[in-house]
Design a protein around this motif. Structure first.
Motif, PDB file in Angstrom:
ATOM      1  N   VAL A 267       8.771   1.582  -4.459  1.00 33.57           N
ATOM      2  CA  VAL A 267       9.620   1.959  -5.247  1.00 33.57           C
ATOM      3  C   VAL A 267      10.761   3.035  -4.819  1.00 33.57           C
ATOM      4  CG1 VAL A 267       9.767   3.669  -7.371  1.00 33.57           C
ATOM      5  CG2 VAL A 267       7.814   1.712  -7.150  1.00 33.57           C
ATOM      6  N   ARG A 268      10.426   4.091  -3.845  1.00 36.15           N
ATOM      7  CA  ARG A 268      11.355   4.941  -3.095  1.00 36.15           C
ATOM      8  C   ARG A 268      12.205   3.991  -2.624  1.00 36.15           C
ATOM      9  NH1 ARG A 268       8.601   8.107   0.968  1.00 36.15           N
ATOM     10  NH2 ARG A 268       8.899   6.296   2.089  1.00 36.15           N
ATOM     11  N   ASP A 269      11.896   2.877  -1.681  1.00 36.60           N
ATOM     12  CA  ASP A 269      12.744   2.425  -0.861  1.00 36.60           C
ATOM     13  C   ASP A 269      13.761   1.161  -1.518  1.00 36.60           C
ATOM     14  OD1 ASP A 269      11.685   3.569   1.126  1.00 36.60           O
ATOM     15  OD2 ASP A 269      10.224   1.747   1.661  1.00 36.60           O
ATOM     16  N   GLY A 270      13.346   0.902  -2.592  1.00 40.67           N
ATOM     17  CA  GLY A 270      13.973  -0.009  -3.692  1.00 40.67           C
ATOM     18  C   GLY A 270      15.149   0.832  -4.412  1.00 40.67           C
TER      19      GLY A 270
ATOM     20  N   ALA B 198      -5.697   2.994  -1.030  1.00 44.42           N
ATOM     21  CA  ALA B 198      -5.159   3.005   0.215  1.00 44.42           C
ATOM     22  C   ALA B 198      -3.988   1.969   0.367  1.00 44.42           C
ATOM     23  CB  ALA B 198      -6.385   2.881   1.334  1.00 44.42           C
ATOM     24  N   THR B 199      -4.560   0.710  -0.362  1.00 46.28           N
ATOM     25  CA  THR B 199      -3.400  -0.150  -0.356  1.00 46.28           C
ATOM     26  C   THR B 199      -2.242  -0.070  -1.165  1.00 46.28           C
ATOM     27  OG1 THR B 199      -5.147  -1.997  -0.230  1.00 46.28           O
ATOM     28  CG2 THR B 199      -3.098  -2.772  -0.816  1.00 46.28           C
ATOM     29  N   ASN B 200      -2.511   0.743  -2.313  1.00 48.76           N
ATOM     30  CA  ASN B 200      -1.221   1.312  -3.096  1.00 48.76           C
ATOM     31  C   ASN B 200      -0.451   0.139  -3.602  1.00 48.76           C
ATOM     32  OD1 ASN B 200       0.092   3.172  -4.606  1.00 48.76           O
ATOM     33  ND2 ASN B 200       1.283   3.722  -2.933  1.00 48.76           N
ATOM     34  N   ASP B 201      -1.115  -0.924  -4.092  1.00 44.13           N
ATOM     35  CA  ASP B 201      -0.496  -2.239  -4.271  1.00 44.13           C
ATOM     36  C   ASP B 201      -0.610  -2.688  -5.690  1.00 44.13           C
ATOM     37  OD1 ASP B 201       1.152  -4.499  -4.335  1.00 44.13           O
ATOM     38  OD2 ASP B 201       0.318  -5.521  -2.740  1.00 44.13           O
ATOM     39  N   PRO B 202      -0.428  -2.024  -6.704  1.00 46.79           N
ATOM     40  CA  PRO B 202      -1.024  -2.255  -8.091  1.00 46.79           C
ATOM     41  C   PRO B 202      -0.355  -3.378  -8.507  1.00 46.79           C
ATOM     42  CG  PRO B 202       0.429  -0.444  -8.098  1.00 46.79           C
ATOM     43  CD  PRO B 202       0.402  -0.641  -6.875  1.00 46.79           C
ATOM     44  N   PHE B 203       0.641  -3.841  -8.184  1.00 48.29           N
ATOM     45  CA  PHE B 203       1.732  -4.948  -8.572  1.00 48.29           C
ATOM     46  C   PHE B 203       1.385  -6.162  -7.732  1.00 48.29           C
ATOM     47  CE2 PHE B 203       4.740  -1.307  -9.438  1.00 48.29           C
ATOM     48  CZ  PHE B 203       3.972  -0.986 -10.728  1.00 48.29           C
TER      49      PHE B 203
ATOM     50  N   ARG C 236       2.704  -6.459   4.546  1.00 48.59           N
ATOM     51  CA  ARG C 236       2.708  -5.301   3.945  1.00 48.59           C
ATOM     52  C   ARG C 236       2.465  -4.045   5.011  1.00 48.59           C
ATOM     53  NH1 ARG C 236      -1.300  -5.583  -0.524  1.00 48.59           N
ATOM     54  NH2 ARG C 236      -2.946  -5.495   1.288  1.00 48.59           N
ATOM     55  N   SER C 237       1.369  -4.399   5.796  1.00 49.43           N
ATOM     56  CA  SER C 237       0.828  -3.565   6.656  1.00 49.43           C
ATOM     57  C   SER C 237       1.763  -3.042   8.125  1.00 49.43           C
ATOM     58  CB  SER C 237      -0.296  -3.929   7.154  1.00 49.43           C
ATOM     59  OG  SER C 237      -0.833  -3.154   8.475  1.00 49.43           O
ATOM     60  N   LEU C 238       2.708  -4.446   8.147  1.00 52.55           N
ATOM     61  CA  LEU C 238       3.498  -4.002   9.333  1.00 52.55           C
ATOM     62  C   LEU C 238       4.794  -3.265   8.832  1.00 52.55           C
ATOM     63  CD1 LEU C 238       3.607  -7.551  11.183  1.00 52.55           C
ATOM     64  CD2 LEU C 238       2.453  -5.251  12.076  1.00 52.55           C
ATOM     65  N   TYR C 239       5.422  -3.709   7.576  1.00 46.28           N
ATOM     66  CA  TYR C 239       6.322  -2.879   6.887  1.00 46.28           C
ATOM     67  C   TYR C 239       6.140  -1.187   6.658  1.00 46.28           C
ATOM     68  CZ  TYR C 239       9.983  -1.404   3.469  1.00 46.28           C
ATOM     69  OH  TYR C 239      10.818  -0.792   2.716  1.00 46.28           O
ATOM     70  N   ARG C 240       4.929  -0.934   6.162  1.00 47.07           N
ATOM     71  CA  ARG C 240       4.531   0.511   6.054  1.00 47.07           C
ATOM     72  C   ARG C 240       4.624   1.222   7.612  1.00 47.07           C
ATOM     73  NH1 ARG C 240      -0.067  -0.295   1.641  1.00 47.07           N
ATOM     74  NH2 ARG C 240       1.333   0.016  -0.215  1.00 47.07           N
ATOM     75  N   GLN C 241       3.790   0.236   8.726  1.00 45.66           N
ATOM     76  CA  GLN C 241       4.123   0.943  10.096  1.00 45.66           C
ATOM     77  C   GLN C 241       5.477   1.176  10.335  1.00 45.66           C
ATOM     78  OE1 GLN C 241       1.719  -1.358  12.830  1.00 45.66           O
ATOM     79  NE2 GLN C 241       0.415  -1.987  11.127  1.00 45.66           N
ATOM     80  N   LEU C 242       6.321   0.127  10.248  1.00 44.10           N
ATOM     81  CA  LEU C 242       7.746   0.623  10.579  1.00 44.10           C
ATOM     82  C   LEU C 242       8.410   1.538   9.911  1.00 44.10           C
ATOM     83  CD1 LEU C 242      10.364  -0.503  12.101  1.00 44.10           C
ATOM     84  CD2 LEU C 242      10.763  -1.815  10.129  1.00 44.10           C
TER      85      LEU C 242
ATOM     86  N   LEU D  19       6.135  -2.692  -3.262  1.00 42.34           N
ATOM     87  CA  LEU D  19       6.939  -3.752  -4.082  1.00 42.34           C
ATOM     88  C   LEU D  19       7.481  -4.890  -3.111  1.00 42.34           C
ATOM     89  CD1 LEU D  19       9.109  -1.742  -6.343  1.00 42.34           C
ATOM     90  CD2 LEU D  19       6.954  -2.678  -7.025  1.00 42.34           C
ATOM     91  N   TYR D  20       7.249  -6.066  -3.413  1.00 43.60           N
ATOM     92  CA  TYR D  20       7.867  -7.098  -2.574  1.00 43.60           C
ATOM     93  C   TYR D  20       8.890  -7.811  -3.726  1.00 43.60           C
ATOM     94  CZ  TYR D  20       8.191 -10.791   0.811  1.00 43.60           C
ATOM     95  OH  TYR D  20       8.622 -11.562   1.818  1.00 43.60           O
ATOM     96  N   LEU D  21      10.233  -7.358  -3.241  1.00 45.33           N
ATOM     97  CA  LEU D  21      11.370  -7.732  -4.088  1.00 45.33           C
ATOM     98  C   LEU D  21      12.033  -8.960  -3.943  1.00 45.33           C
ATOM     99  CD1 LEU D  21      13.244  -4.273  -3.483  1.00 45.33           C
ATOM    100  CD2 LEU D  21      11.609  -4.864  -5.426  1.00 45.33           C
TER     101      LEU D  21
END
Length: 302
Positions: free
Chosen positions: A171-174, A44-49, A232-238, A161-163
């Motif tokens: 990945v898509r947004d990057g 659910a977190t989908n944060d392998p990196f 991370r959570s807030l970014y995904r909500q936005l 990703l945290y760039l």
């Protein structure tokens, strides 16, 4: 010219390869199947990196704390609110060509028409975008960028990703960010071989994003149990909210977050500049949660 292009491609490839190697070397280990709850949380977190992402977060947070925040405080002190809002509006107006391209690619003619009229009116009557005249005559702003366009096309978000320097992404947004940069006409405007306009607008956008929310961001970092996970959570909500607004074809969908000097009885929010998520700053995300302090206590780390 060919040598420059070839050199640019080689440098870009090296950067991408290096970043890819860094991410792969810092992958989080999935929990064993014997622990289904932990495995479900991991997916659910989908944060392998995450290990590498947290390193980049720490670097960006240091830049925010020791570089960008002092500059933003000086910016707030030196310039009155109306001037800061004018600069913000100009930066927003400069993002209109990229916004228009994404509106078209998202097959949203009404939103594309709004963007075109806004750019035309604000660039002329609004004195180069200093004044948001278009909004006052019924043409509100909205969100559109390459990442959202790819989402509309059905491309999945991919891992979080945290760039470096840019902050929360995926990945898509990057990839969408890179496409936006490529189609932005100001990217290719150079004087004596230097892209002054792009460099100045990027620096001002970073300060513009931080200046109204210095205390909120500080409070978020101080009160959140895990600021990285909260962002991370807030970014995904936005991102989910912005995507839904595009799918519903809403006209005014930009989160309110920037103080308007014309407000009475308190600051009235206006719209943020397009494509501005510099460093670890997610000011629009923080405001969407209601306020940094509220978000810090309400948003549980993933």
């Amino acid at each position: 010219m060919r040598r420059r292009i070839r050199g640019f491609r080689t440098s870009a490839a090296a950067i991408v390869a290096g970043l890819g190697a860094t991410l792969l070397s810092g992958c989080a280990t999935p929990p064993p199947k014997s622990d289904p709850d932990a495995l479900a949380d991991y997916k659910a977190t989908n944060d392998p990196f995450e290990p590498t992402n947290r390193v980049f977060y720490s670097i960006n947070d240091g830049l925010l704390t020791y570089v960008l925040t002092p500059v933003a405080r000086g910016y707030n002190y030196a310039l009155p609110q109306p001037v800061r809002t004018g600069i913000h509006n100009v930066l927003n107006n400069l993002g209109s060509p990229v916004q228009f391209a994404n509106d078209v690619l998202e097959t949203k003619p009404r939103r594309a028409g709004d963007t075109f009229v806004r750019f035309l009116v604000n660039s002329t009557v609004g004195v180069g975008g200093i004044f948001d005249v278009a909004k006052s005559i019924g043409y509100p702003d909205h969100s559109a960028d390459g990442g959202l366009t790819l989402a509309v096309w059905g491309i999945p978000a991919g891992p979080y990703l945290y760039l470096p320097f840019f902050g929360p992404s995926g990945v898509r947004d990057g990839i969408g960010r890179g496409v936006d940069s490529a189609v932005n006409p100001y990217t290719w405007v150079t004087f004596n071989g230097v892209n002054h306009l792009n460099a100045i607008s990027t620096g001002l956008s970073a300060v513009d994003a931080v200046a109204p929310h210095i205390d909120d961001l500080k409070k978020l970092n101080e009160e959140a149990l895990d600021p990285y996970a909260t962002q991370r959570s807030l970014y995904r909500q936005l991102q989910q909210s912005r995507l839904k607004a595009i799918e519903d074809d809403h006209r005014a969908t930009v989160p309110d977050w920037y103080p308007d000097p014309g407000a009475t009885g308190g600051a009235k929010p206006a719209t943020p500049a397009h494509n501005t998520l510099p460093l670890p700053v997610i000011s629009p995300v923080v405001s969407r949660a209601g306020a940094a302090s509220t978000a810090a206590s309400a948003a549980a780390p993933q």
